[in-house]
Design an enzyme around this catalytic site. Structure first.
Site, PDB file in Angstrom:
ATOM      1  N   LYS A 201       0.840  -1.420  -0.005  1.00 37.21           N
ATOM      2  CA  LYS A 201      -0.072  -0.075  -0.106  1.00 37.21           C
ATOM      3  C   LYS A 201       0.804   1.091  -0.003  1.00 37.21           C
ATOM      4  O   LYS A 201       0.723   2.100  -0.873  1.00 37.21           O
ATOM      5  CB  LYS A 201      -0.890   0.001   1.358  1.00 37.21           C
ATOM      6  CG  LYS A 201      -1.641   1.308   1.758  1.00 37.21           C
ATOM      7  CD  LYS A 201      -2.524   1.581   0.528  1.00 37.21           C
ATOM      8  CE  LYS A 201      -2.998   3.192   0.636  1.00 37.21           C
ATOM      9  NZ  LYS A 201      -4.165   3.574  -0.240  1.00 37.21           N
ATOM     10  N   CYS A 255      -2.778  11.190   1.238  1.00 34.12           N
ATOM     11  CA  CYS A 255      -2.380  10.033   0.891  1.00 34.12           C
ATOM     12  C   CYS A 255      -0.837  10.116   0.298  1.00 34.12           C
ATOM     13  O   CYS A 255       0.006   9.741   1.005  1.00 34.12           O
ATOM     14  CB  CYS A 255      -3.264   9.107  -0.151  1.00 34.12           C
ATOM     15  SG  CYS A 255      -4.899   9.158   0.490  1.00 34.12           S
TER      16      CYS A 255
HETATM   17  N1  SAJ Z   1      -0.991  15.065  -8.844  1.00 32.59           N
HETATM   18  C1  SAJ Z   1       0.098  15.786  -9.853  1.00 32.59           C
HETATM   19  N2  SAJ Z   1       0.168  15.348 -10.925  1.00 32.59           N
HETATM   20  C2  SAJ Z   1      -0.154  14.100 -11.426  1.00 32.59           C
HETATM   21  C3  SAJ Z   1      -1.058  13.586 -10.545  1.00 32.59           C
HETATM   22  C4  SAJ Z   1      -1.697  13.995  -9.293  1.00 32.59           C
HETATM   23  O1  SAJ Z   1       0.654  16.713  -9.332  1.00 32.59           O
HETATM   24  O2  SAJ Z   1       0.146  13.476 -12.523  1.00 32.59           O
HETATM   25  C5  SAJ Z   1      -1.245  15.582  -7.689  1.00 32.59           C
HETATM   26  C6  SAJ Z   1      -2.794  15.847  -7.455  1.00 32.59           C
HETATM   27  O3  SAJ Z   1      -3.081  17.113  -7.800  1.00 32.59           O
HETATM   28  C7  SAJ Z   1      -2.986  15.736  -5.997  1.00 32.59           C
HETATM   29  C8  SAJ Z   1      -2.098  14.660  -5.413  1.00 32.59           C
HETATM   30  O4  SAJ Z   1      -1.043  14.831  -6.490  1.00 32.59           O
HETATM   31  O5  SAJ Z   1      -2.517  17.176  -5.105  1.00 32.59           O
HETATM   32  C9  SAJ Z   1      -2.431  13.370  -5.282  1.00 32.59           C
HETATM   33  O6  SAJ Z   1      -3.503  13.190  -6.153  1.00 32.59           O
HETATM   34  P1  SAJ Z   1      -3.610  11.800  -6.858  1.00 32.59           P
HETATM   35  O7  SAJ Z   1      -4.716  11.694  -7.692  1.00 32.59           O
HETATM   36  O8  SAJ Z   1      -2.404  11.207  -7.391  1.00 32.59           O
HETATM   37  O9  SAJ Z   1      -3.980  10.621  -5.521  1.00 32.59           O
HETATM   38  P2  SAJ Z   1      -4.829  10.599  -4.238  1.00 32.59           P
HETATM   39  O10 SAJ Z   1      -4.165  11.004  -3.230  1.00 32.59           O
HETATM   40  O11 SAJ Z   1      -6.195  11.131  -4.782  1.00 32.59           O
HETATM   41  O12 SAJ Z   1      -5.200   9.103  -4.179  1.00 32.59           O
HETATM   42  C10 SAJ Z   1      -4.081   8.129  -4.080  1.00 32.59           C
HETATM   43  C11 SAJ Z   1      -4.311   6.896  -5.106  1.00 32.59           C
HETATM   44  N3  SAJ Z   1      -2.989   6.095  -4.942  1.00 32.59           N
HETATM   45  C12 SAJ Z   1      -2.388   5.751  -6.148  1.00 32.59           C
HETATM   46  O13 SAJ Z   1      -2.888   6.233  -7.311  1.00 32.59           O
HETATM   47  C13 SAJ Z   1      -1.218   5.012  -6.121  1.00 32.59           C
HETATM   48  C14 SAJ Z   1      -5.425   6.070  -4.581  1.00 32.59           C
HETATM   49  O14 SAJ Z   1      -5.559   4.984  -5.468  1.00 32.59           O
HETATM   50  C15 SAJ Z   1      -5.180   5.723  -3.083  1.00 32.59           C
HETATM   51  O15 SAJ Z   1      -6.320   4.734  -2.635  1.00 32.59           O
HETATM   52  C16 SAJ Z   1      -5.017   7.003  -2.228  1.00 32.59           C
HETATM   53  O16 SAJ Z   1      -4.082   7.795  -2.657  1.00 32.59           O
HETATM   54  C17 SAJ Z   1      -5.057   6.481  -0.779  1.00 32.59           C
HETATM   55  O17 SAJ Z   1      -5.990   6.705  -0.071  1.00 32.59           O
HETATM   56  O18 SAJ Z   1      -4.121   5.998  -0.451  1.00 32.59           O
END
Ligand code: SAJ
Length: 406
Positions: A201, A255
């Protein structure tokens, strides 16, 4: 019957999903107001398909209460805060929930922990707490870790379709819990040991954090020599083995911006790439702030109170502001410079920060420069209204010609 403990972003959809797929569920949360809201027929946050799922679960007979239930299966989905200085997870809520349910759980009950924990937490904190109560794990109680993997913004879909991991001491118990999740989960469910489940995880979220940090670092390199980072990433990603994520104003949510620190906290001399990546991501709000001042200077704008942040949530199309880059930026601005940036987010209707607006028109009247912090659908649809303003687009969502990038 399953008693789901903790009815937040993960516990609530999980409880609803189980209930609407024929499992008898009681949801427990110590937050009286939250339980009252659910019992009054309202969900507590917005998510595609959640209200429909809620209705189905209510029709199927789900109940919400502040009391723990006497039953053979518990799902614990309580927060796991982390200490910003030591970078270590604080398992106190998980331990407290486990101890509380064990006061009334019958012999042989299964406790499934869904909360994200740092690898080794169950061994270090949960097992000793159970043993201190004079109970034998594997006989009096069975411990399972089934970390959630759903992404805010697409939770209901992912709850149904994602593959899952179940960590258990005992294969038979692992298979039993697998069949419980199989009541709704259409993905593959892998059964492994607890330590592996904990680690996978955190590694999944760390992988994403490091990849985002790489994109953010590229954005900084490209800014230095005036290259188009988005075009470079687009072309690189056409290579069959390259898949770079998108740079942005920072990484928020509870996360990706948190979990990788668990590895840095536990393995400070080993987790070097992860440490640097997290620092890179955490430095992005300051990078945006510097861009704001740089652009103001080149546009001859002097008054920072006529600059507005458009978007306050941690990412697009969610109403969650935890660790949001916009909040980090405002905090940093308050520390270093005169505060006063205006703020507007179409999805945030309650006051969270000073100088917040609740109508796009009033927000736009009050600013000369707009910093797009989030790519909400509603923000993209109203992009034309930004014409005539100086625009810094930190999310690469704005299509008109004259716009500043990261
Ligand atoms: N972000 C970027 N660039 C990207 C993708 C995201 O800057 O290309 C930023 C987003 O804007 C945000 C942050 O990263 O601020 C996190 O967003 P996210 O969409 O990447 O992820 P979370 O935190 O919403 O959800 C993640 C997910 N983990 C993965 O994809 C490996 C989700 O599947 C998990 O269940 C969740 O964390 C969790 O609860 O752990």
């Amino acid at each position: 019957m399953v008693n789901v403990i903790g009815l937040g972003y993960i516990g609530l959809p999980t409880a609803l999903m189980l209930a609407s797929h024929g499992v008898e569920v009681i949801g427990t949360d110590y937050n009286k107001k939250l339980v009252e809201t659910l019992n009054a027929g309202y969900t507590t946050f917005k998510e595609d398909g959640l209200d429909r799922l809620f209705q189905k679960a209510v029709e199927a007979g789900i109940h919400f209460t502040t009391e723990y239930q006497e039953t053979d299966t518990y799902i614990v989905s309580v927060p796991t805060p982390y200490d910003k200085f030591s970078k270590k997870v604080d398992a106190c809520y998980v331990v407290a929930a486990v101890k509380d349910v064990l006061k009334l759980a019958p012999k042989g009950a299964v406790i499934i922990i869904e909360s994200t924990v740092s690898p080794g937490t169950l061994d270090k904190f949960v097992r000793p707490a159970i043993e201190e109560m004079g109970l034998k794990i594997g006989a009096d109680v069975h411990l399972v870790h089934a970390p959630e993997r759903i992404i805010p913004g697409n939770m209901v879909y992912e709850l149904l379709h994602n593959n899952r991991t179940i960590g258990a001491d005992d294969k038979i118990i692992g298979e039993k819990v697998k069949s419980l999740y199989n009541s709704f989960c259409q993905g593959e469910i892998m059964v492994t040991d607890i330590r592996t489940a904990e680690m996978t995880k955190v590694v999944e979220n760390t992988y994403r954090a490091v990849n985002i940090a790489f994109a953010n670092e590229l954005a900084k390199i490209c800014r230095h020599d005036n290259m188009d980072v988005y075009e470079i990433i687009r072309i690189c990603n056409m290579h069959p083995r390259v898949n770079i994520l998108q740079p942005g104003p920072g990484v928020g949510g509870h996360c990706i911006s948190v979990d990788p620190w668990f590895l840095v906290g536990d393995y400070p001399s080993l987790a070097k790439v992860i440490d640097e990546s997290m620092k890179t991501n955490d430095g992005m709000p300051d990078f945006v702030l510097n861009r704001i001042y740089e652009i103001m200077k080149s546009e001859g704008l002097r008054d920072v109170t006529r600059v507005g942040l458009y978007g306050l949530t941690y990412k697009e199309d969610v109403d969650d502001i935890r660790e949001s880059p916009a909040l980090q930026l405002l905090e940093s601005q308050e520390r270093h410079l005169a505060p006063g940036l205006k703020v507007y987010d179409p999805l945030i209707l309650e006051e969270v920060v000073p100088n917040q607006y609740y109508s796009l028109e009033e927000f736009l009247e009050s600013v000369d420069m707009v910093v797009v912090m989030v790519g909400h659908k509603e923000i993209k649809e109203n992009m034309d209204k930004l014409k005539g303003k100086v625009v810094l687009d930190t999310r690469h969502v704005c299509e008109f010609d004259k716009v500043y990038q990261l």
